[in-house]
Motif scaffolding. Structure first.
Motif, short mmCIF file in Angstrom:
data_model
loop_
_atom_site.label_atom_id
_atom_site.label_comp_id
_atom_site.label_asym_id
_atom_site.label_seq_id
_atom_site.Cartn_x
_atom_site.Cartn_y
_atom_site.Cartn_z
N ALA A 1 34.43 42.89 24.35
CA ALA A 1 34.99 41.54 24.38
C ALA A 1 34.24 40.62 23.43
CB ALA A 1 34.94 41.00 25.80
N ASN A 2 32.93 40.79 23.35
CA ASN A 2 32.10 39.94 22.50
C ASN A 2 32.37 40.17 21.02
OD1 ASN A 2 29.87 38.21 21.77
ND2 ASN A 2 28.70 40.07 21.37
N THR B 1 32.95 42.00 32.56
CA THR B 1 33.98 41.37 31.73
C THR B 1 33.89 39.85 31.80
OG1 THR B 1 35.53 43.21 31.96
CG2 THR B 1 36.47 41.06 31.46
N GLY C 1 39.87 38.70 24.80
CA GLY C 1 38.55 39.22 25.17
C GLY C 1 38.49 39.63 26.62
N ALA C 2 39.07 38.82 27.50
CA ALA C 2 39.06 39.14 28.93
C ALA C 2 39.91 40.38 29.22
CB ALA C 2 39.57 37.95 29.74
N SER D 1 31.62 44.08 28.31
CA SER D 1 31.10 42.84 27.72
C SER D 1 30.92 42.99 26.22
CB SER D 1 29.78 42.44 28.38
OG SER D 1 28.82 43.48 28.27
N ASN E 1 36.27 46.61 16.21
CA ASN E 1 36.27 47.15 17.57
C ASN E 1 36.21 48.67 17.56
OD1 ASN E 1 36.25 44.84 19.18
ND2 ASN E 1 38.45 44.54 19.00
N THR F 1 40.54 42.80 27.10
CA THR F 1 39.80 43.94 26.57
C THR F 1 38.79 44.46 27.59
OG1 THR F 1 40.03 43.22 24.27
CG2 THR F 1 38.18 44.66 24.77
N GLY F 2 38.04 43.55 28.18
CA GLY F 2 37.06 43.96 29.17
C GLY F 2 37.69 44.50 30.44
N GLN G 1 39.23 32.37 32.65
CA GLN G 1 39.52 33.76 32.33
C GLN G 1 40.52 34.41 33.28
OE1 GLN G 1 35.96 36.15 31.01
NE2 GLN G 1 34.86 34.43 31.91
#
Length: 475
Positions: free
Chosen positions: A162-163, A103, A418-419, A159, A177, A421-422, A258
């Motif tokens: 998040a990307n 992540t 994003g963080a 990863s 997603n 999500t991971g 993050q």
């Protein structure tokens, strides 16, 4: 209120080079309709469609043991039912743990480079597994270690998801997603469907090694093919990721930035909900083959014939959950998923063999398919909720401030989403371990009732914080 995105000051003459495959992109404005239509959509789609098969192969490696264990004793390994369940569960430990690491590593090194490297490294466990399966004298501890290393394949999800979220505008994040995660999740079905087929013949030729004898069916099989088959595909996808994907500067963030998510209440709440949806999906996918084998094989039902269908349904419905959430709101779809999963597991419980009753395989199997259906919906909806929640929270804090403050709030919300999500995917991945482990150590019906009770808590959390009138963070 919406947050305006600043117009890039990059010279227009340099922009064409900026968006080429393999480049690092500094000017990225998906919420700018002009930019999105002229440039952004094409670049985002290219990155998405490289990410999907790379992620799918990660799931293949992660789940290869769920189908491999079904044949181990047939070729002479001689492990107990509990030992086989543990081999299925162990990849969940490393998958979840490495997801936490992945992540935060991806945004530090660049997702293009990290996608390529994290895909290529999976060649190692597949080669190791293929050679180990050819010797029935391979000790249990070594197979357990291989299972642990295979678990790293599951970490790629953190990863990757998040990307991809950074590439798409708010109105399309759910669908994007959902596609990435849903089609990536198909790796579970792919390995459970393809591996049993390729082990029946020497399709890979002499380099893959000789056959083992299946004592149950009195025929030769090539169990190692289920591992070796994926090696060239992993190499190809690693190269495609390296040369065709992009790094986004907007997605780059050191861990010091993050780690703020650990102070965010909605990080922990959404992680709880995602444990309920994805944790169920991946845990059921890992445990279902042995549940079928242990409870219904004597009635003529083969795990390798049916087990792949459930994860396939769940993976497809992940995209549907993201798309539906874009239309009607993620929280409503998430609540629906928990109600549906709970009802489905009640059906499964009463369909299992009990005492002198042989149970009903088709009621059991259809109940599990419905559980996979609703888990997929919830997987898509929760990942649509996360960016909406964090974007709206930061927008409220920046309301009434100047354009620069609002732009900074937008960037911060994207980074945190994003963080989260991971991280949420990392914790949920432990369902891969805990669900098969519970099946191995508890009565199956007891474990299923525990899951239903957990879904009730998820339903309450989702309603109170995200779905009710006046909710703190409607999503």
């Amino acid at each position: 209120m919406s947050i305006p995105t600043p117009v890039s000051q990059a010279p227009r003459s340099h922009r064409a080079e900026t968006y080429k495959p393999g480049s690092t992109i500094g000017d990225w404005r998906p919420e700018d309709d002009g930019f999105w239509q002229s440039t952004g959509r094409k670049v985002a789609q290219r990155n998405l469609w490289i990410s999907v098969p790379a992620l799918m192969l990660g799931f293949v490696v992660w789940q290869v043991w769920s189908v491999t264990v079904v044949k181990l004793n047939d070729v002479g390994f001689g492990f107990s039912k509990s030992q086989l369940f543990w081999l299925t569960a162990i990849p969940g430990i490393t998958g979840g743990t490495f997801r936490i690491l992945y992540t935060f590593i991806g945004p530090i090194f660049g997702e293009r480079k990290f996608t390529a490297l994290s895909t290529l490294v999976l060649v190692g466990p597949m080669l190791w597994l293929g050679f180990a399966l050819q010797d029935t004298g391979t000790p249990y501890w070594e197979l357990a270690l291989i299972a642990a290393v295979c678990g790293i394949g599951g970490a790629n999800f953190a990863s990757s998801m998040a990307n991809i979220g950074f590439f798409f505008p708010k109105r399309e994040k759910g669908s994007a997603n959902g596609l990435n995660g849903g089609l990536g999740n198909l790796g579970v079905s792919v390995v459970q469907l393809v591996a049993p087929l390729v082990v029946t013949a020497a399709v890979l030729g002499a380099p893959a090694g000789g056959p083992q004898h299946d004592a149950k069916k009195n025929t030769d099989i090539w169990l190692q093919n289920g591992a070796f088959l994926w090696v060239p595909l992993l190499v190809i996808m690693a190269l495609l990721a390296w040369f065709l994907m992009n790094d986004l500067k907007v997605a780059a963030a050191p861990f010091s930035q993050q780690k703020i998510i650990f102070k965010r209440k909605h990080n922990w709440l959404m992680t709880w909900l995602y444990v309920g949806t994805f944790g169920s999906f991946i845990g059921f996918a890992a445990g279902l083959p042995l549940l079928i084998k242990n409870n219904f094989e004597t009635q003529g039902y083969q795990a390798t014939t049916y087990a792949w269908i459930g994860p396939f349904v769940g993976a497809i419905m992940r995209w549907a959950g993201g798309w539906l959430s874009d239309k009607m709101g993620g929280a409503r779809v998430t609540m629906l998923s928990f109600v549906g999963m709970a009802a489905a597991l009640v059906v499964v419980i009463f369909a299992l063999p009990s005492g002198g009753d042989q149970g009903s395989f088709w009621t059991f199997f259809i109940g599990f398919l419905v559980a996979f259906f609703f888990s997929g919906l919830g997987n898509g909806s929760t990942f649509r909720q996360i960016p909406v929640i964090f974007r709206d929270q930061h927008a409220k804090q920046a309301a009434g401030q100047g354009p620069e403050a609002q732009a900074a709030a937008l960037k911060q919300s994207e980074m945190e989403a994003g963080a989260v999500t991971g991280f949420s995917s990392a914790i949920a991945a432990y369902g891969f371990f805990f669900i098969p482990a519970m099946f191995a150590n508890l009565q199956v019906t007891t474990a299923l009732w525990i899951f239903i009770g957990f879904y009730a808590t998820c339903l309450a959390v989702c309603w109170w914080f995200y779905a009710r009138k006046g909710a703190e963070a409607p999503s």
